[in-house]
Enzyme design. Structure first.
Site: not given
Ligand SMILES: [Mn+2]
Length: 440
Positions: A40, A243, A260, A271, A350, A354, A361, A384, A388, A406, A408
């Site tokens: 709800d 992630h 990120d 991004d 990775h 993209h 994406h 990007e 790691y 990273r 990007e």
């Molecule tokens: Mn990205």
């Protein structure tokens, strides 16, 4: 009286392009489903990107139908005006106003969809529709198709075939138009400024969550509608979890923080990823890895120009990462063997890029007629690369373990090469060290 967020003339041009690609068909795009039945509670509603791109219409429960060359050509189904519901849920255009504001040839109450749709589909040879995306609407459309089949009787026509819209719509959205580019730049600018604010706010003892809150507040202050995707604020070895979504650890002296995060502005996503030391000073090992990744990223940006196959980006990135890992002594042997046996995937796993746009994406195929799509002006994507190093990797010296970097940026292909839209977020070591922790 409300207006369309997108100029109706622009919307019309987009539909014309769609019509050229889909003669003899009906394109059916439903609104994004409303998930209000969940406990709800009302969640912020965002229109489906395709629906918004071609109709500009933001209300839930609506449907756009486009039948190139037929009359009526462009039809909207929308919620009826309802004084009581509007008190609860806010303004509704209703069919008449929706048609005049958004340039539809006809608009109907969405409750008449099943009945009207049978007639609208009668003359078309095929349907473009994204199956298995909105299950409730799938069932609704199938009911209409059953009625249509019955109506067609034994005419030999039966069900019209359904083609997926993903590629055909993505192919249009892939090329950013002059009206979109300022909005995209604004999304990138807002995102960049929020990254700078986060850099200033980072210091030991602060929680990842507080930095995340800073991001949200800074983008909202600048007119963003929402974050473009769930931000990753990952300090220390959390940065090696691709992630990572907990965003709840305390920032510690001596660690890096990887952020990120991107803003959404009028349906366009920024991004950006930046990585920097919590206490404003890179250690020797951190700096070595960071500068290696930065180097890779800059070389990749230099590669961008019209005519380059998109898949070259990933291939080049792997070559550069492997050479870096060999130089650092984390891999051994020949570069070609490491590429062949994918040993680098322990440290880099990775995609480097993209498409970017209304979706983070973004729509658009990477293969075209069986080959990698070539870059063309006005395509927009991320670059990007990252490295790691697992915390438990005993093959590398201990001061390198748990380092995740990273970097990007968002890049627009131009006639000559590339325009980086996220330069507002610094990435040089000296610029970062001068900014970190310098806020209130
Ligand atoms: Mn990205």
């Amino acid at each position: 009286m409300r207006n369309s967020l997108v100029d109706p003339k622009v919307l019309k041009k987009r539909r014309q392009k769609l019509g050229e690609a889909t003669p003899g068909s009906a394109i059916v795009i439903p609104a994004h489903p409303e998930f209000i039945r969940n406990n709800d509670v009302h969640h912020a509603y965002r229109q489906d990107s395709n629906m918004f791109y071609f109709s500009g219409f933001e209300e839930p429960e609506s449907v756009m139908v486009f039948r190139p060359g037929l009359d009526p050509e462009y039809i909207l189904f929308v919620r009826e005006k309802n004084v009581e519901r509007e008190t609860w849920d806010g303004f509704r255009f209703g069919p008449d106003m929706a048609a005049s504001v958004f340039g539809a040839d006809r608009a109907y109450p969405v409750n008449d969809f099943d009945r009207v749709m049978v007639d609208l589909l009668e003359p078309v040879e095929k349907i473009y529709y994204r199956l298995n995306w909105n299950h409730e609407f799938d069932s609704r459309l199938f009911r209409v198709l059953d009625s249509l089949k019955q109506k067609r009787g034994r005419s030999g026509r039966g069900y019209p075939p359904i083609f997926d819209t993903t590629e055909i719509l993505g192919d249009i959205r892939l090329f950013k138009t002059p009206e979109e580019i300022p909005l995209i730049k604004k999304a990138c600018e807002i995102s960049s400024e929020a990254h700078v604010a986060m850099m200033k706010a980072v210091r030991p003892g602060v929680n990842e969550r507080e930095i995340y809150g800073k991001f949200l507040s800074e983008i909202m202050k600048r007119g963003a509608d929402r974050e473009a995707y769930g931000a990753i604020v990952a300090s220390g070895a959390n940065a090696t979890v691709l992630h990572y979504r907990f965003n709840d650890q305390e920032l510690k002296k001596g660690e890096l923080i990887l952020i990120d995060a991107g803003a959404e502005y009028q349906y366009y996503a920024g991004d950006i990823t930046r990585t920097f030391p919590v206490n404003a000073k890179f250690s020797k090992a951190q700096k070595e890895v960071y500068e290696a990744v930065l180097n890779i990223q800059k070389k990749m940006i230099e590669l961008v120009k019209p005519g380059i196959p998109q898949k070259n980006m990933q291939e080049e990135c792997i070559k550069l990462v492997v050479q870096t890992l060999l130089d650092l002594g984390f891999l051994s042997g020949k570069a070609s063997e490491n590429i062949e046996n994918k040993s680098y995937q322990k440290y880099y796993m990775h995609g480097v890029s993209h498409w970017l746009g209304m979706d983070v994406h973004d729509a658009g195929v990477y293969q075209y007629k069986g080959e990698s799509r070539k870059l063309e002006p006005n395509m927009l994507f991320t670059i990007e690369p990252g490295i790691y190093i697992p915390l438990n990797d005993t093959k590398v010296p201990s001061d390198y373990r748990g380092i995740g970097v990273r970097i990007e940026d968002d890049v627009l292909v131009t006639n000559m090469g590339a325009e980086v839209l996220t330069t507002g977020a610094p990435k040089e070591v000296s610029d970062l060290e001068a900014l970190i922790g310098k806020g209130n």
